[in-house]
Design an enzyme around this catalytic site. Structure first.
Site, short mmCIF file in Angstrom:
data_model
loop_
_atom_site.label_atom_id
_atom_site.label_comp_id
_atom_site.label_asym_id
_atom_site.label_seq_id
_atom_site.Cartn_x
_atom_site.Cartn_y
_atom_site.Cartn_z
N ASP A 166 0.88 -1.17 0.00
CA ASP A 166 0.00 0.00 0.00
C ASP A 166 0.92 1.23 0.00
O ASP A 166 2.11 1.13 0.33
CB ASP A 166 -0.95 0.00 1.20
CG ASP A 166 -2.15 0.94 0.95
OD1 ASP A 166 -2.06 1.79 0.03
OD2 ASP A 166 -3.16 0.84 1.67
C1 BGC Z 1 -4.92 3.45 0.08
C2 BGC Z 1 -5.02 2.50 -1.10
C3 BGC Z 1 -4.82 3.27 -2.37
C4 BGC Z 1 -3.50 3.99 -2.31
C5 BGC Z 1 -3.20 4.80 -3.55
C6 BGC Z 1 -3.65 4.28 0.05
O1 BGC Z 1 -3.65 5.25 1.03
O2 BGC Z 1 -4.99 2.72 1.29
O3 BGC Z 1 -6.27 1.86 -1.11
O4 BGC Z 1 -4.91 2.42 -3.47
O5 BGC Z 1 -3.47 4.88 -1.21
O6 BGC Z 1 -4.03 5.90 -3.62
#
Ligand code: BGC
Length: 819
Positions: A227
């Site tokens: 993530d």
């Molecule tokens: C989120 C993800 C997301 C990523 C990119 C993160 O903070 O938890 O779900 O895909 O950011 O935006």
């Protein structure tokens, strides 16, 4: 494992290989000509395809939120949505969509509840697999997330979910297992850590779950990406099984990982495996050697999103046939409520997309109703904590000056409007925002000047707010940047004496880690106006004067977002009061709930009709009008349990204790806890009315027993087939969702839920028609995970397969023995 072009890996130096394993930017991966690798682009999901930095301003279709689609309980509909996502992705040159979200609704307060499908593992698994299958069948990759135990937003980068093995296997793993079985090409490792009893580590560092379980036991052959900013270690995350660190270009790998390989801390074969996985992904999405991504024909956006919107609407109550509104008999409609004026159509956070337009409830209804029907729109009170962003026409002389450490000016972006989120170059360390705000109307104006990070704000030279708290990546991760707090200042303006306030904010340029450097501030303002009580009185007058009152209540972007959980399930502001007073003023009151996750509806059984309309995406108003006027039927069924009261909610407090969230309820998630405790939900899991009536007239089992000796690895060798017969006993063609729940033997084996969802089907019939449908109960629905034996086991005894219309409306109970 699918074929991996391994000889291509051998062409690369260690440095080349490691370079590929961190993003080139936030959304684009590195390419490498020697390996034939073209840059792969990823984009959020899961409520539309947002695109990359370069295309942020482009139109993205805003789809109904995942919970809304899930409410249709229809994998076929989900497949159409998946194909639509593929077409959107292609249109935007996106190769992988960061969706679906497979975390469960462990608690209704979870901030990303609207992004997940359900409280139930089976429903989530079937819908997630349908999405992945259809998206990928068009050559666009899916990235199911967030693996695993990411049910809470509070302290999400720090907490550790303590989940016992049985619960992990029976509840939280099945959705991920289903998407791996469906062939998912990428999986996102969550921010949080997991303690599964064998290993306690952050998910990007969790060897047992990434390498042992996901890649080993489940056979996942795709790429595990972190993530965004989740990976913090070098050797440990690389050895654990994380393959790709996002976002780039910086991060904990790069040169440090090359050094770790050279020192023997990370075997080079581990790096080779990651690169091979990346190359396989490139081959799958058509980015190996040359672009071979096929064009995707999506369904017509407006038609599909409108249909999907209605399909997910859940009718919670409809007394006296108030719905559908008989347009030919109605002369006037009062459309009331904060969310009628300002509908909340997508939740906050990374799922947010910029849509080209938004169909409001008023637009939708005025198109749907005959021209001579009078439609009045009244807000009935503002439930928000913060003031609205100042209207553009009040602002003049707005300018942002960026300064370097020596106080010299640095070239910065052009800005406009009162909501500032401006990227800044590395050398800029602080900023000065200047603007003039003109207040003309006599009375009390209110102003808030909010900024993220260290700042001093002045109005006409006087300090109105100050903060010494330094900006950090947590401001983004906890979504504080969306609604920075600020003191509210009252300004009196006398009749005929407009005022212009000089505003100056001196602030730091925030360093938001992997999310870049930026200046974030909001100028917010509210002109003199009615009090909430006066607005409610106005709404009551409008309701009294109309044939029908439609009240749209709900949450807003301050309430439901990634980054934080909700402290309460109450509707914000005075909306409960508004509903009660409007419905006493008009007996034909329809309440529409515009929320992505449960809110308490204390008046639910007092008002004539209540429709749950979710976050409907940019076609919200059309879909809502279709349902309200009966052009479409609301065919949704609750994918979670609606509690009556805070006290009834099994898990209300999601705060980590000492950095740990213990899933102490075990397998008793959602309705399973209500069943265990004998608590009556306000509306049960699986509940939903429609515009016709249904009876589950019959149910039968293909076999009535399973002999233990025939079990294979503790599981029934085949699914158990249930045949259900349903009759549309009402006056309209319609749809119903028939549900099969397993009721295990009371004794023998570990304590199990009274009832767990095992199969479902969405069925259509015309009035009087009888439809027979065959449902397959998967072998795992009968079994439990036995941690001691490290295997599944189907305890002997008498089972019942309960066939009905919700977890509490069981029409037939079929006995089934395992002996
Ligand atoms: C989120 C993800 C997301 C990523 C990119 C993160 O903070 O938890 O779900 O895909 O950011 O935006």
């Amino acid at each position: 494992m699918a074929s991996v072009p391994i000889e291509r890996v051998a062409r690369l130096t260690l440095e080349d290989k490691v370079r590929l394993l961190t993003g080139r930017t936030g959304w684009i991966l590195h390419g490498n000509a020697d390996a034939g690798l073209l840059p792969i682009t990823v984009s959020d999901g899961p409520a539309g395809v947002r695109g990359t930095e370069a295309t942020q301003d482009e139109h993205s279709a805003s789809t109904p939120s995942p919970t809304a689609v899930a409410a249709a309980w229809d994998p076929e509909l989900m497949e159409r949505v998946g194909r639509f996502f593929a077409a959107e992705a292609r249109r935007k040159d996106v190769d992988v969509v960061l969706a679906p979200v497979l975390n469960l609704h462990r608690s209704p307060v979870g901030g990303r509840h609207f992004e997940c499908f359900s409280e139930d593992p089976l429903l989530t698994a079937e819908l997630g697999a349908a999405f992945v299958r259809s998206l990928q069948s068009e050559g666009v990759g899916a990235c199911p997330k967030h693996f695993i135990g990411n049910e809470t937003e509070r302290e999400r980068t720090a907490y550790r979910s303590r989940i016992d093995e049985r619960t992990l296997r029976e509840v939280y793993l099945p959705p991920f297992q289903a998407v791996v079985d469906a062939g998912a090409w990428m999986v996102m490792a969550a921010y949080n850590g997991v303690d599964d009893g064998s290993e306690a580590a952050s998910m990007t560092d969790h060897r047992g779950l990434l390498t042992g379980l996901l890649k080993g036991e489940l056979g996942f052959d795709g790429v595990v990406c972190s993530d965004w900013t989740a990976a913090r270690s070098t050797a440990s995350s690389a050895n654990a099984g994380t393959d790709l660190v996002m976002p780039g270009p910086d991060g904990p790998w790069g040169e440090a990982l090359v050094a770790a390989v050279r020192s023997g801390e990370v075997p080079e074969s581990v790096i080779d495996d990651k690169v091979a996985r990346l190359l396989l992904l490139a081959e799958r999405v058509g980015k190996l050697d040359r672009v071979t991504s096929p064009a995707v024909e999506g369904e017509d956006e407006r038609v599909l999103l409108r249909e999907v919107g209605s399909r997910g609407h859940v009718l919670l109550r409809n007394e006296g046939g108030v719905l559908p509104i008989a347009a030919e008999r109605v002369r006037s409609v009062a459309l009331i409520g904060p969310n009628a004026v300002d509908a909340y159509t997508q939740g906050g956070g990374s799922a947010h997309v910029n849509s080209e337009y938004l169909v409001s409830p008023a637009e939708g209804l005025s198109e749907a109703l005959p021209d001579d029907v009078e439609l009045t729109l009244v807000r009935g009170g503002d439930p928000r904590r913060h003031l609205p962003v100042v209207a553009d026409q009040r602002l003049t002389g707005i300018a942002l000056t960026l300064l370097d450490a020596a106080g010299a000016k640095v070239e910065g972006p052009e800005i406009a409007g009162g909501a500032l989120h401006a990227g800044a170059p590395k050398e800029a360390v602080c900023a000065v925002l200047d603007a003039e705000l003109t207040l003309t109307e006599p009375g009390t104006h209110h102003v808030e000047i909010a900024a993220v990070g260290r700042h001093t704000s002045r109005m006409d030279g006087e300090v109105v707010s100050e903060s010494a708290a330094q900006a950090s990546v947590d401001d983004i991760l906890e979504s504080r940047h969306s609604h920075p707090d600020a003191p509210r200042v009252g300004i009196e303006v006398a009749e005929g004496a407009p005022r212009t306030l000089r505003i100056r904010v001196e602030m730091e340029v925030g360093d938001f880690g992997g999310f870049g450097r930026a200046v974030i501030a909001q100028l917010r303002h509210q002109p003199p106006g009615m009090t909430v009580e006066e607005e409610i009185q106005e709404a009551v007058r409008a309701a009294e004067a109309a044939d029908v009152a439609v009240v749209v209540v709900g949450t807003n972007d301050e309430v439901e977002s990634e980054g934080y959980d909700r402290p309460t399930l109450d509707l914000p502001g005075s909306q409960d009061e508004l509903v009660r007073r409007v419905s006493s003023a008009n007996p034909n009151t329809v309440v529409v709930v515009n929320a992505g996750a449960p809110v308490l509806l204390p008046w639910l059984d007092e008002v004539p009709a209540v429709l749950w309309s979710w976050f409907g995406g940019h076609e919200y108003g059309h879909a809502l009008a279709d349902t309200l006027t009966g052009r479409s039927e609301p065919t949704g069924r609750l994918p979670w349990t609606l509690p009556r009261d805070h006290d009834d909610v099994p898990i209300m407090d999601t705060r980590p204790v000492g950095g740990v969230i213990t899933y102490e309820e075990g397998v008793f998630v959602g309705h399973r806890a209500y069943d265990r405790d004998g608590v009556e939900p306000h509306r049960p899991f699986g509940f939903g009315l429609g515009y016709t009536d249904w009876e589950v007239t019959g149910a039968a089992l293909a076999a009535d027993s399973l002999v233990a000796e025939t079990l294979v690895d503790g599981l029934a060798p085949e699914p158990v087939t249930v045949t259900a017969t349903l009759t549309n006993t009402g006056a309209r063609p319609g749809r119903h969702v028939v549900q099969v729940y397993v009721e295990p033997p009371a004794e023998g084996g570990p304590t199990r839920p009274v009832r767990s969802l095992a199969a479902f089907a969405s069925v259509r019939a015309v009035p009087g028609e009888e439809v027979t449908v065959s449902l397959e109960v998967p072998p795992r629905s009968l079994a439990v995970w036995d941690p001691a034996a490290q295997s599944w086991r189907t305890p002997e005894g008498t089972y019942h397969l309960a066939v009905g219309s919700s977890s509490r409306a069981i029409a037939h109970r079929l006995r089934f023995d395992v002996r």
